[in-house]
Design an enzyme around this catalytic site. Structure first.
Site, PDB file in Angstrom:
ATOM      1  CB  SER A 138      -2.090   3.490  -2.935  1.00  0.00           C
ATOM      2  OG  SER A 138      -2.762   2.851  -4.084  1.00  0.00           O
ATOM      3  CB  SER A 139      -0.204  -0.862  -5.142  1.00  0.00           C
ATOM      4  OG  SER A 139       0.419  -1.475  -6.407  1.00  0.00           O
ATOM      5  CE1 TYR A 152      -2.077  -5.289  -3.462  1.00  0.00           C
ATOM      6  CE2 TYR A 152      -1.395  -4.720  -5.497  1.00  0.00           C
ATOM      7  CZ  TYR A 152      -1.090  -4.803  -4.215  1.00  0.00           C
ATOM      8  OH  TYR A 152      -0.145  -4.170  -3.566  1.00  0.00           O
ATOM      9  CE  LYS A 156      -2.517  -2.246  -1.969  1.00  0.00           C
ATOM     10  NZ  LYS A 156      -2.226  -1.882  -0.521  1.00  0.00           N
TER      11      LYS A 156
END
Length: 253
Positions: A138-139, A152, A156
């Site tokens: 993920s982020s 984005y 995520k």
């Protein structure tokens, strides 16, 4: 610490550079057999040869992970080449950070659906493993609002939710599911090198937000991925491991 990876069979999407390549190298160094894919077929060949040089079995194909049939074919071929599947790591991202519909479409097709399809295609093999695990990259952009586009961060975050659901669903079968959320990660030909060279003001702003005064190297993220995916972390499931050098300020409860 012995991570219990010797002879395990690992699939990694996007395994030719950055975090994915580092994951492949760390898994191989621990004795695991590794299959990778990426759009760059030449890069796949080079990476597979490098992994084999470490004394493990390695396999790879050039694949666009947004292509459902191609991704499923790679999973099947990888299982045949490695003799099964114990671990999957969904690493590819479209890196669609613009604020437009194209970013939403790319993020859904690549970040979200490639992860779901990888898990679904690998499930018949994971169900036969005694150390099955799923790890999705993920982020920190999924944890807080930052300068990336809304698509984005949204996808995520969705990956973390999806993995948590899989963890609960699959726990009775002994299949674990987790996510890793990296912070800014710098590597050759990566997005941050591109930003450094072409958008120096944004790069300087991003660097100023990193309390450690630097970005992560892909190997620093990879070691977290590999540990979380390994049998050494056998009771860890439904977890989101943040590796960001204290970049994010929110408390994860």
């Amino acid at each position: 610490m012995d991570l219990g990876l010797k002879g395990r069979r690992v699939l990694i999407t996007g395994g030719t550079k950055g975090i994915g390549r580092s994951c492949a190298e760390v898994f191989a160094a621990e004795g695991a057999d590794v299959a990778i894919c990426a759009r760059d077929a030449a890069g796949v060949t080079e990476t597979v040869d490098a992994l084999k040089a470490k004394g493990v079995n390695a396999f790879g194909n050039g694949v666009d992970v947004a292509d459902k049939a191609a991704l499923e074919q790679w999973v099947s071929a990888s299982a045949d080449a490695l003799g099964g599947i114990d671990i999957v790591v969904a690493n590819v991202s479209a890196l669609a950070v613009a604020d437009d519909e194209a970013a939403w479409e790319a993020g859904f097709a690549v970040d979200m659906m490639h992860s779901v399809r990888l898990v679904n295609a690998a499930m018949p093999y994971l169900e036969k493993s005694d150390a099955a695990s799923i790890t999705l990259v993920s982020s920190v952009s999924g944890r807080e609002i930052d300068f990336t586009g809304p698509a984005y961060g949204a996808f995520k975050a969705a990956l973390v939710h999806y993995a948590q659901g899989q963890a609960v669903k699959l726990a009775p079968q002994g299949i674990r599911a987790n996510t890793v959320s990296p912070g800014n990660t710098y590597f050759e030909d990566g997005i941050w090198q591109n930003i450094e060279e072409n958008m120096p003001e944004l790069f300087a702003e991003a660097m100023s937000l990193n309390p450690m005064g630097r970005m992560a190297g892909p190997d620093e993220i990879a070691r977290g991925v590999v540990f979380l995916a390994s049998p050494a972390s056998s009771f860890t499931t439904g977890t989101n491991l943040v590796i960001d050098g204290a970049l994010t300020k929110g408390v994860q409860l």
